[in-house]
Scaffold this active site. Structure first.
Site, mmCIF file in Angstrom:
data_model
loop_
_atom_site.group_PDB
_atom_site.id
_atom_site.type_symbol
_atom_site.label_atom_id
_atom_site.label_comp_id
_atom_site.label_asym_id
_atom_site.label_seq_id
_atom_site.Cartn_x
_atom_site.Cartn_y
_atom_site.Cartn_z
ATOM 1 N N LEU A 229 -12.240 -6.390 4.261
ATOM 2 C CA LEU A 229 -13.273 -6.675 3.246
ATOM 3 C C LEU A 229 -12.748 -6.715 2.100
ATOM 4 C CD1 LEU A 229 -16.334 -4.817 4.476
ATOM 5 C CD2 LEU A 229 -15.578 -6.754 5.253
ATOM 6 N N ALA A 230 -12.580 -7.866 1.202
ATOM 7 C CA ALA A 230 -11.903 -7.957 -0.070
ATOM 8 C C ALA A 230 -12.501 -9.110 -1.093
ATOM 9 C CB ALA A 230 -10.432 -8.375 0.320
ATOM 10 N N ALA A 231 -13.744 -9.311 -0.733
ATOM 11 C CA ALA A 231 -14.673 -10.421 -1.533
ATOM 12 C C ALA A 231 -15.167 -9.993 -2.760
ATOM 13 C CB ALA A 231 -15.628 -11.146 -0.688
ATOM 14 N N ARG B 80 -16.252 -2.491 -11.724
ATOM 15 C CA ARG B 80 -15.816 -1.257 -12.362
ATOM 16 C C ARG B 80 -14.401 -1.393 -12.972
ATOM 17 N NH1 ARG B 80 -18.129 2.211 -7.547
ATOM 18 N NH2 ARG B 80 -17.806 -0.116 -6.611
ATOM 19 N N ARG C 170 15.525 -3.708 -12.163
ATOM 20 C CA ARG C 170 14.692 -4.563 -11.935
ATOM 21 C C ARG C 170 14.854 -5.099 -10.653
ATOM 22 N NH1 ARG C 170 13.631 -7.811 -17.183
ATOM 23 N NH2 ARG C 170 11.848 -8.541 -15.792
HETATM 24 C C1 UD1 Z 1 -18.016 1.560 -0.026
HETATM 25 C C2 UD1 Z 1 -18.973 1.987 0.931
HETATM 26 C C3 UD1 Z 1 -18.974 3.683 0.789
HETATM 27 C C4 UD1 Z 1 -17.642 3.970 0.833
HETATM 28 C C5 UD1 Z 1 -16.727 3.595 0.055
HETATM 29 C C6 UD1 Z 1 -15.155 4.047 0.372
HETATM 30 C C7 UD1 Z 1 -20.626 0.351 1.362
HETATM 31 C C8 UD1 Z 1 -22.111 -0.084 0.919
HETATM 32 N N1 UD1 Z 1 -20.141 1.453 0.580
HETATM 33 O O1 UD1 Z 1 -18.535 1.848 -1.347
HETATM 34 O O2 UD1 Z 1 -19.929 4.040 1.628
HETATM 35 O O3 UD1 Z 1 -17.962 5.590 0.481
HETATM 36 O O4 UD1 Z 1 -16.578 2.062 0.124
HETATM 37 O O5 UD1 Z 1 -14.431 3.585 -0.630
HETATM 38 O O6 UD1 Z 1 -19.961 -0.082 2.072
HETATM 39 N N2 UD1 Z 1 -16.774 -6.337 -0.525
HETATM 40 C C9 UD1 Z 1 -17.018 -7.495 -0.106
HETATM 41 N N3 UD1 Z 1 -18.069 -8.179 -0.399
HETATM 42 C C10 UD1 Z 1 -19.107 -7.806 -1.122
HETATM 43 C C11 UD1 Z 1 -19.070 -6.116 -1.600
HETATM 44 C C12 UD1 Z 1 -18.024 -5.732 -1.259
HETATM 45 O O7 UD1 Z 1 -16.086 -7.996 0.737
HETATM 46 O O8 UD1 Z 1 -20.208 -8.273 -1.169
HETATM 47 C C13 UD1 Z 1 -15.613 -5.615 -0.327
HETATM 48 C C14 UD1 Z 1 -14.938 -4.967 -1.587
HETATM 49 O O9 UD1 Z 1 -14.125 -6.225 -2.003
HETATM 50 C C15 UD1 Z 1 -14.137 -4.131 -1.338
HETATM 51 C C16 UD1 Z 1 -14.888 -3.271 0.093
HETATM 52 O O10 UD1 Z 1 -15.710 -4.364 0.363
HETATM 53 O O11 UD1 Z 1 -12.885 -4.186 -0.718
HETATM 54 C C17 UD1 Z 1 -15.856 -2.179 -0.649
HETATM 55 O O12 UD1 Z 1 -16.511 -2.497 -1.493
HETATM 56 P P1 UD1 Z 1 -16.875 -1.820 -2.982
HETATM 57 O O13 UD1 Z 1 -17.769 -2.352 -3.888
HETATM 58 O O14 UD1 Z 1 -15.521 -1.179 -3.431
HETATM 59 O O15 UD1 Z 1 -17.631 -0.427 -2.248
HETATM 60 P P2 UD1 Z 1 -17.622 0.910 -2.794
HETATM 61 O O16 UD1 Z 1 -18.728 1.203 -3.943
HETATM 62 O O17 UD1 Z 1 -16.389 1.620 -3.057
HETATM 63 MG MG MG Z 2 -14.455 0.594 -3.179
#
Ligand code: UD1
Ligand code: MG
Length: 415
Positions: free
Chosen positions: A9-11, A16, A300
């Site tokens: 998941l990287a969308a 922050r 470098r």
């Molecule tokens: C998430 C978890 C949390 C966990 C934490 C660990 C959820 C709801 N929460 O929170 O339980 O403790 O990771 O680091 O899953 N992303 C998408 N599409 C979206 C939103 C997010 O692809 O619509 C991807 C982000 O790019 C990221 C990952 O999902 O790589 C996690 O999203 P992030 O917003 O970082 O979630 P956390 O608040 O860290």
């Molecule tokens: Mg995260």
């Protein structure tokens, strides 16, 4: 592996981070965060891997290797929605899915192998990777029943009272039976506080349906770090850097002061080389055996340093080769230079490698002696055992033959 596929998941926007650069492309020890996750997935076997992208999709896509399947999440509606974006690829698939977040660079290969192993052996519908941490703030907390069974993941924003003190957190890595995963995702409701669909809500859903959920803990609690802020980025940098330095020390490199030494991940340094304080060695650098590098040196990408070489204080070597026993001990810059062995690069020597349009090469033959404060305006060629007098400017296109001396501004050959 036929019965296991991966989704990364990287969308996300990485709000922050407060950045115009997609979060997963921010660098830790010279390498984008997502590369660490890709490396781990690659190490566990050849899995068909889907990467869910959304925010600045083209920039991230450009970075990804071509054997990965990029999947677009049209609207950033949370981690559950992100996984659903990939659903169409899983229509007739009956195996397992490994889900990872693109923002966890500290995850180790062995931990990911552990979760896969446990998932297969327990035949669970879902296996969750957890970590026990000092400061659980910001993470989803693992809620367990009295008998210790994982019942739910409570997101930080929703955790209240004693839940906030739970030190066991969700790392964001899971193994699912694909069939149960995609069926469950359809039932996840919008979280009204964040206006997102949480993948983590699936645990409670599974528990209610009596589907088996098991957990695996990381080998090291630091592995749970998810990079959400610049502060997290610096924490990841410190931890990975310490690991990189430790590996070099274990392989026989002396690092006088690890606190002030910065070495990227993809470098080679030979045995009995000493790295003195305040040295920076970037990716794609090779240093031979018994060298002395630093203090205050910067190597470098593309620097190739032979054996028994000294690169001393206030020096920079960029895309350049230095042969064995060459000395470059003070205040010097070598860029696009091919330097032979036994060469003396005097204090203050500079290659002027950039003419405003192109980078040009400087060749320096074996045992040449380049006097202090000389400027070599590339392209130039200094022959073997040639001597350049102190303070000379060897102008563009000049060739100083073997064994000849040259000095002055512009440098002239002394017959
Ligand atoms: C998430 C978890 C949390 C966990 C934490 C660990 C959820 C709801 N929460 O929170 O339980 O403790 O990771 O680091 O899953 N992303 C998408 N599409 C979206 C939103 C997010 O692809 O619509 C991807 C982000 O790019 C990221 C990952 O999902 O790589 C996690 O999203 P992030 O917003 O970082 O979630 P956390 O608040 O860290
Ligand atoms: Mg995260």
């Amino acid at each position: 592996m036929k019965d296991l596929r991966a989704i990364i998941l990287a969308a996300g926007k990485g709000t922050r981070m407060k950045s115009d650069i997609p979060k997963v492309l921010h660098k830790v020890c010279g390498q984008p965060i997502i590369q660490y996750v890709l490396d781990v997935v690659k190490a566990v076997g050849s899995l068909t891997t889907y990467v869910v992208l959304g925010h600045q999709i083209d920039k991230v896509k450009e970075y990804l290797p071509s054997d990965l399947v990029a999947v677009e999440q049209k609207k950033l509606l949370g981690t559950a929605d992100a996984v659903r974006s990939a659903e169409k690829y899983f229509k007739n698939y009956r195996g397992d899915v490994l889900i990872l977040c693109g923002d966890t660079p500290l995850l180790s290969k062995s931990t990911v192998r552990n979760i896969i192993r446990k998932h297969k052996s327990s035949k669970a519908a879902c296996t969750v990777l957890t970590a026990v941490v000092h400061d659980p703030n910001g993470y989803g907390r693992i809620i367990r029943s009295d008998s210790g069974v994982a019942m739910a993941i409570r997101e930080d924003k929703d955790a209240v009272g004693l839940e906030r003190n739970i030190a066991e957190i969700n790392v964001g890595v899971y193994c699912f039976q694909a069939k149960e995963l995609f069926a469950g995702l359809k039932e996840i409701k919008l979280n009204h506080k964040k206006k997102e669909f949480y993948l983590t809500d699936i645990i409670e859903l599974f528990a209610r349906k009596n589907l088996k959920v098991v957990t695996v803990e990381t080998e090291d609690s630091q592995e749970g770090l998810g990079v959400n802020t610049r502060e997290d980025l610096a924490t990841a940098e410190t931890i990975i850097r310490q690991k990189v330095l430790k590996d070099f020390m274990l392989s026989g490199v002396t690092i006088v002061d690890p606190q002030t030494t910065y070495i990227d991940r993809h470098c080679q340094i030979g045995q009995d080389t000493t790295i003195r304080p305040f040295t920076v060695i970037e990716n794609n650098v090779r240093v031979g055996k018994r060298c002395i590098i630093g203090p205050f040196a910067r190597l470098r990408p593309g620097a190739r340093i032979g054996n028994d070489v000294e690169v001393g204080n206030f020096t920079e070597v960029n895309r350049s080769k230095l042969g064995d026993q060459t000395l470059m001990k003070h205040f010097s810059y070598l860029g696009d230079a091919i330097v032979g062995s036994g060469v003396n690069i005097g204090a203050g020597v500079v290659t002027a490698n950039f003419d405003g349009k192109e980078k040009n090469t400087t060749h320096i033959g074996n045992k040449a002696f380049i006097g202090s404060d000389s400027v070599l305006v590339a392209p130039v060629k200094i022959g073997k055992k040639a001597v350049i007098g102190a303070g000379s400017v060897v102008t563009r296109g000049k060739v100083i033959p073997d064994n000849k001396k040259a000095f002055g501004v512009p440098a002239r050959i002394i017959e």
